[in-house]
Design a protein around this motif. Structure first.
Motif, PDB file in Angstrom:
ATOM      1  N   LYS A  37      10.041 -24.145  28.941  1.00 59.06           N
ATOM      2  CA  LYS A  37      11.494 -24.100  28.074  1.00 59.06           C
ATOM      3  C   LYS A  37      12.491 -22.954  27.931  1.00 59.06           C
ATOM      4  O   LYS A  37      11.712 -22.220  27.663  1.00 59.06           O
ATOM      5  CB  LYS A  37      10.954 -25.599  26.339  1.00 59.06           C
ATOM      6  N   LEU A  38      14.208 -23.867  27.487  1.00 59.16           N
ATOM      7  CA  LEU A  38      14.578 -22.570  26.622  1.00 59.16           C
ATOM      8  C   LEU A  38      14.837 -23.160  25.515  1.00 59.16           C
ATOM      9  O   LEU A  38      15.425 -24.329  25.326  1.00 59.16           O
ATOM     10  CB  LEU A  38      16.175 -21.864  27.302  1.00 59.16           C
ATOM     11  N   THR A  39      15.170 -21.922  23.970  1.00 58.72           N
ATOM     12  CA  THR A  39      16.262 -22.437  22.906  1.00 58.72           C
ATOM     13  C   THR A  39      17.571 -21.864  23.724  1.00 58.72           C
ATOM     14  O   THR A  39      17.504 -21.124  23.136  1.00 58.72           O
ATOM     15  CB  THR A  39      15.154 -22.486  21.846  1.00 58.72           C
ATOM     16  N   ILE A  40      18.184 -23.175  23.121  1.00 52.43           N
ATOM     17  CA  ILE A  40      19.349 -22.523  23.161  1.00 52.43           C
ATOM     18  C   ILE A  40      20.263 -23.094  22.518  1.00 52.43           C
ATOM     19  O   ILE A  40      20.679 -23.895  21.859  1.00 52.43           O
ATOM     20  CB  ILE A  40      19.971 -22.747  24.593  1.00 52.43           C
ATOM     21  N   LYS A  41      21.350 -21.594  21.657  1.00 51.17           N
ATOM     22  CA  LYS A  41      22.300 -22.055  20.409  1.00 51.17           C
ATOM     23  C   LYS A  41      24.118 -21.806  21.378  1.00 51.17           C
ATOM     24  O   LYS A  41      24.287 -21.405  21.759  1.00 51.17           O
ATOM     25  CB  LYS A  41      23.207 -20.905  19.700  1.00 51.17           C
ATOM     26  N   HIS A  42      24.517 -23.993  21.548  1.00 56.58           N
ATOM     27  CA  HIS A  42      25.649 -24.058  22.682  1.00 56.58           C
ATOM     28  C   HIS A  42      26.332 -24.259  21.863  1.00 56.58           C
ATOM     29  O   HIS A  42      26.340 -24.471  20.851  1.00 56.58           O
ATOM     30  CB  HIS A  42      24.361 -24.765  23.748  1.00 56.58           C
ATOM     31  N   GLU A  43      27.564 -24.070  22.585  1.00 62.45           N
ATOM     32  CA  GLU A  43      28.589 -25.309  22.308  1.00 62.45           C
ATOM     33  C   GLU A  43      28.707 -26.615  22.815  1.00 62.45           C
ATOM     34  O   GLU A  43      27.539 -27.164  23.313  1.00 62.45           O
ATOM     35  CB  GLU A  43      30.222 -24.662  23.070  1.00 62.45           C
ATOM     36  N   PRO A  44      29.526 -27.634  22.322  1.00 63.78           N
ATOM     37  CA  PRO A  44      29.130 -28.547  22.860  1.00 63.78           C
ATOM     38  C   PRO A  44      29.324 -29.124  23.991  1.00 63.78           C
ATOM     39  O   PRO A  44      29.789 -28.416  25.012  1.00 63.78           O
ATOM     40  CB  PRO A  44      30.336 -29.184  22.024  1.00 63.78           C
ATOM     41  N   LEU A  45      28.832 -29.731  23.819  1.00 62.58           N
ATOM     42  CA  LEU A  45      28.003 -30.476  26.031  1.00 62.58           C
ATOM     43  C   LEU A  45      28.869 -32.007  26.075  1.00 62.58           C
ATOM     44  O   LEU A  45      28.332 -33.273  25.184  1.00 62.58           O
ATOM     45  CB  LEU A  45      26.553 -30.686  25.822  1.00 62.58           C
TER      46      LEU A  45
END
Length: 91
Positions: A37-45
């Motif tokens: 697993k990855l935890t990602i702070k992301h822009e809108p999907l």
């Protein structure tokens, strides 16, 4: 004939949505190799109708985890795979 055209239209619709997937910018905040697993702070999907946030994703291929480390800026694609939101590509 109608059934054949309907099947063809469905195949094009499914294939078209996969091709239209765009990379989204994010920052890896945690890599969990054991859980894949990855935890990602992301822009809108936009393809998943999700706002910008920080969330945990499973990865489609364990080798994707070797490409990243915590704090790294990435561009990635994500989609629903078997009911789970999954990172499908990283560049």
């Amino acid at each position: 004939m109608v059934k054949t055209l309907s099947t063809f239209a469905l195949v094009l619709a499914i294939g078209g949505s996969a091709l239209a997937q765009e990379y989204v910018k994010g920052e890896v905040t945690k890599v969990d190799v054991k859980q894949k697993k990855l935890t990602i702070k992301h822009e809108p999907l936009t393809n998943l109708d999700m706002p910008a946030m920080t969330m945990v994703f499973v990865v489609s291929e364990p080798s994707l985890l070797e490409k990243v480390k915590s704090g790294q800026a990435i561009e990635f694609t994500a989609d629903r795979v078997n009911g789970r939101i999954t990172v499908t590509g990283i560049k």
